[in-house]
Design an enzyme around this catalytic site. Sequence first.
Site, PDB file in Angstrom:
ATOM      1  N   LYS A 100      30.946 -23.403  26.422  1.00  0.00           N
ATOM      2  CA  LYS A 100      30.664 -21.313  26.986  1.00  0.00           C
ATOM      3  C   LYS A 100      31.313 -21.815  28.210  1.00  0.00           C
ATOM      4  CE  LYS A 100      26.660 -21.756  25.325  1.00  0.00           C
ATOM      5  NZ  LYS A 100      26.727 -21.496  24.280  1.00  0.00           N
ATOM      6  N   LYS A 113      29.880 -16.004  28.820  1.00  0.00           N
ATOM      7  CA  LYS A 113      30.437 -15.590  27.429  1.00  0.00           C
ATOM      8  C   LYS A 113      30.921 -13.710  27.847  1.00  0.00           C
ATOM      9  CE  LYS A 113      27.883 -17.192  24.365  1.00  0.00           C
ATOM     10  NZ  LYS A 113      26.772 -16.942  22.935  1.00  0.00           N
ATOM     11  N   VAL A 165      32.430 -17.967  22.456  1.00  0.00           N
ATOM     12  CA  VAL A 165      32.226 -16.409  22.267  1.00  0.00           C
ATOM     13  C   VAL A 165      31.426 -16.159  21.255  1.00  0.00           C
ATOM     14  CG1 VAL A 165      32.562 -14.019  23.549  1.00  0.00           C
ATOM     15  CG2 VAL A 165      33.165 -16.415  24.947  1.00  0.00           C
ATOM     16  N   GLU A 171      37.526 -20.057  21.032  1.00  0.00           N
ATOM     17  CA  GLU A 171      36.970 -19.371  19.586  1.00  0.00           C
ATOM     18  C   GLU A 171      35.621 -19.054  19.422  1.00  0.00           C
ATOM     19  OE1 GLU A 171      38.497 -16.763  17.663  1.00  0.00           O
ATOM     20  OE2 GLU A 171      36.490 -15.927  18.375  1.00  0.00           O
ATOM     21  N   GLY A 225      24.638 -21.173  15.894  1.00  0.00           N
ATOM     22  CA  GLY A 225      24.334 -22.007  14.471  1.00  0.00           C
ATOM     23  C   GLY A 225      25.354 -23.798  14.232  1.00  0.00           C
ATOM     24  N   GLY A 281      13.527 -23.334  16.417  1.00  0.00           N
ATOM     25  CA  GLY A 281      14.563 -23.996  16.630  1.00  0.00           C
ATOM     26  C   GLY A 281      15.716 -22.738  17.533  1.00  0.00           C
ATOM     27  N   GLY A 317      30.018 -17.654  18.659  1.00  0.00           N
ATOM     28  CA  GLY A 317      30.003 -18.168  17.692  1.00  0.00           C
ATOM     29  C   GLY A 317      30.996 -18.411  17.150  1.00  0.00           C
TER      30      GLY A 317
HETATM   31  N1  HSE Z   1      22.079 -20.625  23.388  1.00  0.00           N
HETATM   32  C1  HSE Z   1      23.137 -19.378  22.588  1.00  0.00           C
HETATM   33  C2  HSE Z   1      22.278 -18.145  21.964  1.00  0.00           C
HETATM   34  C3  HSE Z   1      24.112 -20.520  21.442  1.00  0.00           C
HETATM   35  O1  HSE Z   1      21.370 -17.991  21.499  1.00  0.00           O
HETATM   36  O2  HSE Z   1      23.110 -17.108  21.022  1.00  0.00           O
HETATM   37  C4  HSE Z   1      25.233 -19.795  21.540  1.00  0.00           C
HETATM   38  O3  HSE Z   1      26.172 -19.986  22.340  1.00  0.00           O
END
Ligand code: HSE
Length: 403
Positions: free
Chosen positions: A100, A200, A127, A124, A298, A182, A129
């Site tokens: 992004k 984003k 933004v 895609e 993820g 994590g 995920g």
């Molecule tokens: N660090 C980002 C989040 C990862 O927590 O949404 C996905 O872009």
Amino acid sequence: MIKVAVLGYGTVGSGVVEVIESNNAEVSAKAGEEMHVSYILDLRDFPGDPYEDRVIHDFNVILNDPEVSVVCEVMGGVGAAYQFTKQLLEAGKSVCTSNKELVAKHGAELLEIARNKNCSYMFEASVGGGIPVIRPITKALTAEKIEKITAILNGTTNYILSKMEKEGAGYEETLKKAQELGYAERNPEADVEGHDACRKVAILSSLMTGKNVDAEKIYTEGITGISPADFDYARAAGMTIKLLATSEAVEDGRVLAMVAPALVSMGHPLAAVNDVYNGVFVKGNMLGDVMFYGRGAGKLPTASAVVSDVIDCARHIGRSSIICIWDREEAGLADVDESRKCFFVRAKASAREKAEEIFPGCRFVECGRAEDCGFMTAEMSEKEFKEKSSAMGDGILCRIRLA
Ligand code: HSE
């Protein structure tokens, strides 16, 4: 056969290989030809990895292989990733990315190169995920004039705020838990200060306006100042607190974009977007409201979105599958100071009378706290609110906009 290369064998890169290999029958059938990961570019070696034989260290091998038609750039950053992407597009190879930062910074330029070279630049996964957002906006909502986007675009901060709301926990301890699980990076700044959501929403705003919206010019606030006390008041008012990324088409073709925590009514669909999930609420002038919801981060959800782009490219070899409009011309950003909103204010208990004087018509929220007081202001401009806040001296402890 569609020969694919993957740049970066980290979390998303290994997910891309896993999706293409595990779902190979589906992916190949939908691409129209068998799909094969031929190269994985990384600085490191991966002894014992099932795909270690495909790991290479020289980018030129990919660039100079005429059989590689689609490349996944999942290495991140705006240095080597930018140079590699440009060279690949110039060579007529399509590039699919989750990066992004790069899309927000150089999207307009890279799309232009791809169009001129009859290939595609697809993003895609950049933004939301794994949530289909870019394709619906650019391919399904094409008859619409998009008036406003209101979104939760960062999973880490949404996890932290959801936990603070449900468990009454403090920001620091919740951030620590998110890091242990994590979700949050060891250096969480990009997430908690709102920069990730800002990139984003810059991408979405550019697609909404068709012009380039500079992420660096978007007003951005993070969640580090939100405390359990703010949630006490929000709860008593039938609301919750979310980090919202908003973009609204205003007069003269300008766009009002910002990222900041906001009080959201419990009745709003975005209030139900919890934990690491993301939600994107779009208002079209003909369609009305539509919402996209799902896993915003993820390994496999993000990789799935990258591979959906690879399939799109595979179906359009030799021509561009890009239909979005995102010109290099800068979009005009509206002045946030002139925008009008209601504000929630948490102030020292001793400042209550002064607040009534300075914010006439304000509505106090009672939640049983003696150490401070909370109230909602009438609608006013940001500029007017700032002036009134300074008249309060050091009486204001926190202020949050109402969505
Ligand atoms: N660090 C980002 C989040 C990862 O927590 O949404 C996905 O872009």
